[in-house]
Design a protein around this motif. Sequence first.
Motif, PDB file in Angstrom:
ATOM      1  N   GLY A 169       5.879   5.846  -3.444  1.00 12.20           N
ATOM      2  CA  GLY A 169       5.211   4.792  -4.184  1.00 12.20           C
ATOM      3  C   GLY A 169       4.778   5.217  -5.567  1.00 12.20           C
ATOM      4  N   ARG A 170       5.298   6.343  -6.041  1.00 15.60           N
ATOM      5  CA  ARG A 170       4.855   6.818  -7.360  1.00 15.60           C
ATOM      6  C   ARG A 170       5.391   5.944  -8.491  1.00 15.60           C
ATOM      7  N   PRO A 230       3.576  10.679   2.068  1.00 12.64           N
ATOM      8  CA  PRO A 230       2.713  11.626   1.373  1.00 12.64           C
ATOM      9  C   PRO A 230       2.251  11.135   0.029  1.00 12.64           C
ATOM     10  N   ASP A 231       2.922  10.107  -0.526  1.00 11.91           N
ATOM     11  CA  ASP A 231       2.554   9.612  -1.833  1.00 11.91           C
ATOM     12  C   ASP A 231       1.408   8.634  -1.749  1.00 11.91           C
ATOM     13  N   SER A 232       0.642   8.531  -2.810  1.00 13.09           N
ATOM     14  CA  SER A 232      -0.495   7.614  -2.812  1.00 13.09           C
ATOM     15  C   SER A 232      -0.727   7.000  -4.181  1.00 13.09           C
ATOM     16  N   LYS A 233       0.386   6.775  -4.905  1.00 11.09           N
ATOM     17  CA  LYS A 233       0.230   6.231  -6.249  1.00 11.09           C
ATOM     18  C   LYS A 233       0.926   4.871  -6.358  1.00 11.09           C
ATOM     19  N   GLN A 254      12.067  -9.693  10.368  1.00 12.42           N
ATOM     20  CA  GLN A 254      12.182  -8.259  10.105  1.00 12.42           C
ATOM     21  C   GLN A 254      11.017  -7.759   9.262  1.00 12.42           C
ATOM     22  N   LEU A 255      10.635  -8.555   8.251  1.00 14.39           N
ATOM     23  CA  LEU A 255       9.548  -8.146   7.356  1.00 14.39           C
ATOM     24  C   LEU A 255       8.208  -8.143   8.092  1.00 14.39           C
ATOM     25  N   LEU A 256       7.961  -9.168   8.895  1.00 16.64           N
ATOM     26  CA  LEU A 256       6.716  -9.223   9.657  1.00 16.64           C
ATOM     27  C   LEU A 256       6.641  -8.101  10.679  1.00 16.64           C
ATOM     28  N   THR A 257       7.777  -7.819  11.321  1.00 16.79           N
ATOM     29  CA  THR A 257       7.816  -6.730  12.294  1.00 16.79           C
ATOM     30  C   THR A 257       7.477  -5.405  11.625  1.00 16.79           C
ATOM     31  N   LEU A 258       8.061  -5.185  10.436  1.00 16.13           N
ATOM     32  CA  LEU A 258       7.780  -3.958   9.686  1.00 16.13           C
ATOM     33  C   LEU A 258       6.308  -3.870   9.321  1.00 16.13           C
ATOM     34  N   SER A 259       5.742  -4.967   8.813  1.00 14.44           N
ATOM     35  CA  SER A 259       4.353  -4.936   8.354  1.00 14.44           C
ATOM     36  C   SER A 259       3.377  -4.758   9.509  1.00 14.44           C
ATOM     37  N   ARG A 260       3.747  -5.227  10.698  1.00 12.68           N
ATOM     38  CA  ARG A 260       2.842  -5.137  11.846  1.00 12.68           C
ATOM     39  C   ARG A 260       3.024  -3.862  12.659  1.00 12.68           C
ATOM     40  N   SER A 261       4.034  -3.089  12.299  1.00  8.77           N
ATOM     41  CA  SER A 261       4.322  -1.883  13.077  1.00  8.77           C
ATOM     42  C   SER A 261       3.394  -0.727  12.730  1.00  8.77           C
ATOM     43  N   GLY A 262       2.724  -0.845  11.595  1.00  6.77           N
ATOM     44  CA  GLY A 262       1.880   0.262  11.150  1.00  6.77           C
ATOM     45  C   GLY A 262       2.627   1.222  10.256  1.00  6.77           C
ATOM     46  N   GLY A 263       3.957   1.191  10.307  1.00  2.00           N
ATOM     47  CA  GLY A 263       4.773   2.007   9.414  1.00  2.00           C
ATOM     48  C   GLY A 263       4.566   3.488   9.603  1.00  2.00           C
ATOM     49  N   ARG A 264       5.189   4.250   8.741  1.00  2.00           N
ATOM     50  CA  ARG A 264       5.029   5.702   8.777  1.00  2.00           C
ATOM     51  C   ARG A 264       4.231   6.136   7.572  1.00  2.00           C
ATOM     52  N   PRO A 265       3.246   6.960   7.724  1.00  2.00           N
ATOM     53  CA  PRO A 265       2.481   7.411   6.569  1.00  2.00           C
ATOM     54  C   PRO A 265       3.373   8.169   5.597  1.00  2.00           C
ATOM     55  N   HIS A 304       0.837  -1.197   0.000  1.00  2.00           N
ATOM     56  CA  HIS A 304       0.000   0.000   0.000  1.00  2.00           C
ATOM     57  C   HIS A 304       0.874   1.249   0.000  1.00  2.00           C
ATOM     58  N   PRO A 305       0.648   2.174  -0.929  1.00  2.00           N
ATOM     59  CA  PRO A 305       1.516   3.358  -1.039  1.00  2.00           C
ATOM     60  C   PRO A 305       1.609   4.171   0.248  1.00  2.00           C
ATOM     61  N   SER A 306       0.546   4.193   1.045  1.00  2.00           N
ATOM     62  CA  SER A 306       0.582   5.011   2.260  1.00  2.00           C
ATOM     63  C   SER A 306       1.548   4.462   3.298  1.00  2.00           C
ATOM     64  N   PHE A 307       1.942   3.181   3.144  1.00  2.00           N
ATOM     65  CA  PHE A 307       2.843   2.575   4.123  1.00  2.00           C
ATOM     66  C   PHE A 307       4.260   3.122   3.986  1.00  2.00           C
ATOM     67  N   GLY A 308       4.669   3.436   2.745  1.00  2.00           N
ATOM     68  CA  GLY A 308       5.961   4.071   2.529  1.00  2.00           C
ATOM     69  C   GLY A 308       7.161   3.221   2.861  1.00  2.00           C
ATOM     70  N   VAL A 309       7.193   1.973   2.375  1.00  2.00           N
ATOM     71  CA  VAL A 309       8.352   1.112   2.606  1.00  2.00           C
ATOM     72  C   VAL A 309       9.558   1.682   1.863  1.00  2.00           C
ATOM     73  N   SER A 310      10.698   1.710   2.540  1.00  7.87           N
ATOM     74  CA  SER A 310      11.913   2.232   1.920  1.00  7.87           C
ATOM     75  C   SER A 310      12.442   1.253   0.877  1.00  7.87           C
ATOM     76  N   LYS A 311      12.870   1.797  -0.269  1.00  5.19           N
ATOM     77  CA  LYS A 311      13.408   0.975  -1.352  1.00  5.19           C
ATOM     78  C   LYS A 311      14.710   1.595  -1.842  1.00  5.19           C
ATOM     79  N   THR A 312      15.705   0.763  -2.121  1.00  2.57           N
ATOM     80  CA  THR A 312      16.996   1.249  -2.597  1.00  2.57           C
ATOM     81  C   THR A 312      17.255   0.733  -4.008  1.00  2.57           C
ATOM     82  N   TYR A 313      17.645   1.635  -4.893  1.00  3.94           N
ATOM     83  CA  TYR A 313      17.889   1.314  -6.294  1.00  3.94           C
ATOM     84  C   TYR A 313      19.319   1.695  -6.680  1.00  3.94           C
TER      85      TYR A 313
END
Length: 261
Positions: free
Chosen positions: A194-195, A254-257, A241-252, A133-142
């Motif tokens: 998430g754009r 600003p992107d929603s795409k 680590q992944l489950l902990t991240l997904s269950r933490s609620g994350g940080r909102p 979900h874009p509102s979750f804002g998972v960090s991604k490195t490219y």
Amino acid sequence: MSSAEPPAEGERLQKVMAAAGVASRRASEELIAQGRVTVNGETVREPGRRVLPTDRVTVDGTAIQLDVSKRYVMLNKPVGVVSSMADESGRPDLRTFTRDYEERLFNVGRLDAATSGLLVLTNDGELAHVLAHPSFGVSKTYIAKVEGAVSAQTISRLLSGVELDDGPIAADRARALPGGTVRESLVELELHSGRNRIVRRMMAAVGHPVIDLVRRQFGPLHLGSLPVGRSRDLTKVELGQLLTLSRSGGRPAPDSKDSRG
């Protein structure tokens, strides 16, 4: 004559911890006794506690998966493969990489066909929904190979923000990597946006169109040395680590795409 007691629901905590690969039953009992285990946010010190697959259990603050029917796979997606289980245009899709798994897996988020790299496949619908979900804002490195020599001023601009058609965007981290030439440069970018096609559009906006793009990291997961076109199950540490991240609620965010590289 009194009727028999109904059977207790769930399995004993130490048993499901052992089944989840946390530790042996005896070692799990010790973890519980030490107050290092929580069930649904409550510290548990008695090993006889019964839990259901839907209960949320953590050990030392790291989530564990009690439902052993769930599978989590890391794929190094090749260029030319679309992030879909059935492409209407007949292009190569993810079925090539999921057909050998017994479970019906699907992708968490997307990478466009021209981008390679880390993609998570799972049959855990709840985790997939939250992390994609874009509102979750998972960090991604490219890592982007781009046209031209990228200057320090360009890196500064990426960090301070560039204006795109759908609004401004700034990288969380950006740096030029060694090995660049006058004609080509390597740039590492970290974003939680998430754009759609955000890295390509950012680099084009600063005058350095992308030649090649690889996603190396998704949240706590690192691609490492996994070859292109290969997949592997997540390790217990990675899954925690992944489950902990997904269950933490994350940080909102600003992107929603749509979430693609």
